[in-house]
Write a protein that holds these residues in place. Structure first.
Motif, short mmCIF file in Angstrom:
data_model
loop_
_atom_site.label_atom_id
_atom_site.label_comp_id
_atom_site.label_asym_id
_atom_site.label_seq_id
_atom_site.Cartn_x
_atom_site.Cartn_y
_atom_site.Cartn_z
N ILE A 122 0.83 -1.20 0.00
CA ILE A 122 0.00 0.00 0.00
C ILE A 122 0.87 1.25 0.00
O ILE A 122 0.60 2.23 -0.72
CB ILE A 122 -0.96 -0.01 1.20
CG1 ILE A 122 -1.99 -1.13 1.05
CG2 ILE A 122 -1.67 1.34 1.35
CD1 ILE A 122 -2.87 -1.35 2.26
N GLU A 123 1.94 1.23 0.78
CA GLU A 123 2.83 2.39 0.82
C GLU A 123 3.41 2.69 -0.56
O GLU A 123 3.58 3.85 -0.94
CB GLU A 123 3.96 2.14 1.82
CG GLU A 123 4.83 3.35 2.05
CD GLU A 123 5.82 3.16 3.18
OE1 GLU A 123 6.52 4.13 3.51
OE2 GLU A 123 5.89 2.05 3.74
N ALA A 124 3.68 1.64 -1.34
CA ALA A 124 4.21 1.84 -2.70
C ALA A 124 3.17 2.48 -3.61
O ALA A 124 3.53 3.05 -4.65
CB ALA A 124 4.68 0.51 -3.28
N LEU A 125 1.89 2.40 -3.25
CA LEU A 125 0.84 3.00 -4.06
C LEU A 125 0.53 4.45 -3.69
O LEU A 125 -0.13 5.15 -4.45
CB LEU A 125 -0.46 2.19 -3.93
CG LEU A 125 -0.73 1.06 -4.92
CD1 LEU A 125 -2.07 0.43 -4.63
CD2 LEU A 125 -0.67 1.56 -6.36
N THR A 126 0.96 4.89 -2.51
CA THR A 126 0.53 6.20 -2.03
C THR A 126 0.96 7.36 -2.92
O THR A 126 0.24 8.37 -2.98
CB THR A 126 1.00 6.44 -0.58
OG1 THR A 126 2.42 6.25 -0.50
CG2 THR A 126 0.29 5.51 0.37
N PRO A 127 2.10 7.30 -3.65
CA PRO A 127 2.38 8.43 -4.55
C PRO A 127 1.29 8.64 -5.60
O PRO A 127 1.00 9.77 -5.99
CB PRO A 127 3.72 8.05 -5.18
CG PRO A 127 4.37 7.15 -4.18
CD PRO A 127 3.24 6.35 -3.60
N ALA A 128 0.70 7.55 -6.07
CA ALA A 128 -0.36 7.66 -7.09
C ALA A 128 -1.73 7.88 -6.47
O ALA A 128 -2.64 8.38 -7.15
CB ALA A 128 -0.38 6.40 -7.96
N PHE A 129 -1.89 7.51 -5.21
CA PHE A 129 -3.19 7.62 -4.52
C PHE A 129 -2.99 8.34 -3.18
O PHE A 129 -2.93 7.71 -2.13
CB PHE A 129 -3.78 6.23 -4.27
CG PHE A 129 -4.08 5.46 -5.51
CD1 PHE A 129 -5.32 5.53 -6.12
CD2 PHE A 129 -3.11 4.66 -6.12
CE1 PHE A 129 -5.60 4.83 -7.27
CE2 PHE A 129 -3.37 3.95 -7.27
CZ PHE A 129 -4.63 4.04 -7.86
N PRO A 130 -2.87 9.66 -3.22
CA PRO A 130 -2.56 10.40 -1.99
C PRO A 130 -3.54 10.15 -0.85
O PRO A 130 -3.16 10.17 0.32
CB PRO A 130 -2.60 11.87 -2.45
CG PRO A 130 -2.34 11.81 -3.92
CD PRO A 130 -2.94 10.53 -4.40
N GLY A 131 -4.81 9.90 -1.15
CA GLY A 131 -5.80 9.67 -0.10
C GLY A 131 -5.50 8.46 0.77
O GLY A 131 -5.94 8.38 1.92
N LEU A 132 -4.74 7.51 0.24
CA LEU A 132 -4.41 6.32 1.02
C LEU A 132 -3.54 6.66 2.23
O LEU A 132 -3.57 5.95 3.24
CB LEU A 132 -3.67 5.30 0.15
CG LEU A 132 -4.52 4.45 -0.79
CD1 LEU A 132 -3.62 3.52 -1.60
CD2 LEU A 132 -5.54 3.63 -0.02
N ALA A 133 -2.78 7.72 2.13
CA ALA A 133 -1.88 8.09 3.23
C ALA A 133 -2.66 8.48 4.48
O ALA A 133 -2.14 8.35 5.60
CB ALA A 133 -0.96 9.23 2.80
N GLU A 134 -3.89 8.95 4.31
CA GLU A 134 -4.71 9.36 5.47
C GLU A 134 -5.72 8.29 5.88
O GLU A 134 -6.38 8.43 6.91
CB GLU A 134 -5.48 10.65 5.14
CG GLU A 134 -4.61 11.90 5.09
CD GLU A 134 -3.79 11.98 3.81
OE1 GLU A 134 -4.35 11.75 2.74
OE2 GLU A 134 -2.57 12.27 3.91
#
Length: 288
Positions: A149-161
């Protein structure tokens, strides 16, 4: 980003729902999971009860309220205190979600009471298995899913929150709830790459931000959004996304998108080819 193991009651509720073949959007029933459950926990009647609940659900779409069952109690201990009585007799202060309790009490009583009874009956064996088997297996799986999931956060900023919780019974499926996203993980009953739950988390986050949109509309827009954004993700995640899409039944979502004017019959026909879905959905993003 927070990726945690879901609490015991959430794990139990989804364990029960994984035995219910309701045949509609969001179905969690998986014969592989039912087989694992029977081998590990014994034949406790849950598959039979799940079949009865599913049959009523297919006739009564309002039973989709059962999808929210993981929100009803805050713990197995809270469930246990209430389980000796019918759901219809419970008061609002005995549950974690009073409004959900009211919705369940207003739904088909046979199916709802059977589901509530199934929770109470399954709880002792499942809780013992949770401590002895499931949590030890999910702990390293959670770490692997969190890394994906962390590897996806640059493309999906909402995942970080987002608060993301890992659930044994979900496999390659997910749930978007008001305060959390539930995803599966590699488990003894299912061979699964950790990248797949990461893709599911991205999809569920995209669904969740769409608020009160109709189911098919939210799902269609999320499918296109994820296909568009994931193009910049690492290859392993792009491959997992393509495999995940290939395994979905998109027929009802496509019909709803056509009815809403978001897609054409030609779009739906093209998506019948599973191997090209990621490419086709990404292409549809350019038409928005």
């Amino acid at each position: 980003m927070s990726v945690a193991l879901a609490d015991g009651y959430t794990q139990l509720a989804l364990h029960v729902l994984a035995h219910v073949p309701q045949g509609g959007p969001g179905e969690l029933h998986d014969p592989r999971y039912v087989a694992w459950s029977t081998r590990t926990l014994g034949d406790d009647g849950l598959a039979r009860d799940g079949a009865l609940i599913g049959a009523r659900w297919r006739e009564r779409p309002a039973l989709s309220v059962l999808h929210a069952l993981p929100e009803l109690f805050g713990s197995i201990a809270q469930l246990r205190r209430a389980a000796a009585r019918p759901l219809a007799a419970l008061a609002r202060d005995e549950v974690a979600a009073p409004a959900l309790l009211g919705a369940l009490q207003a739904a088909d009583a046979v199916a709802v009471e059977l589901a509530f009874a199934a929770l109470g009956l399954a709880a002792p064996r499942f809780e013992a298995c949770l401590r002895a088997t499931i949590i030890p297996a999910l702990t390293p799986a959670r770490a692997a899913v969190a890394a994906a999931i962390e590897a996806l956060t640059p493309a999906f900023p909402g995942l970080a929150e987002a608060r993301i919780e890992v659930v044994w019974a979900l496999g390659g499926r997910g749930r978007a709830l008001p305060e959390r996203i539930l995803v599966g993980a590699p488990a003894a009953w299912l061979e699964l790459d950790p990248a797949t739950p990461a893709v599911v988390a991205a999809h569920e986050q995209s669904v969740r931000v769409r608020g009160a949109e109709p189911y098919a509309v939210a799902e269609w827009r999320a499918l296109i959004d994820v296909a568009d954004r994931i193009a910049g993700a690492p290859a392993a995640l792009r491959d997992a996304h393509a495999r995940w899409l290939a395994g979905l039944d998109l027929s009802s979502v496509a019909r709803g998108a056509i009815a809403a004017g978001l897609a054409t019959p030609a779009d739906a026909a093209a998506l019948a080819e599973p191997r090209r879905r990621a490419e086709l959905l990404a292409g549809l993003a350019a038409r928005r």
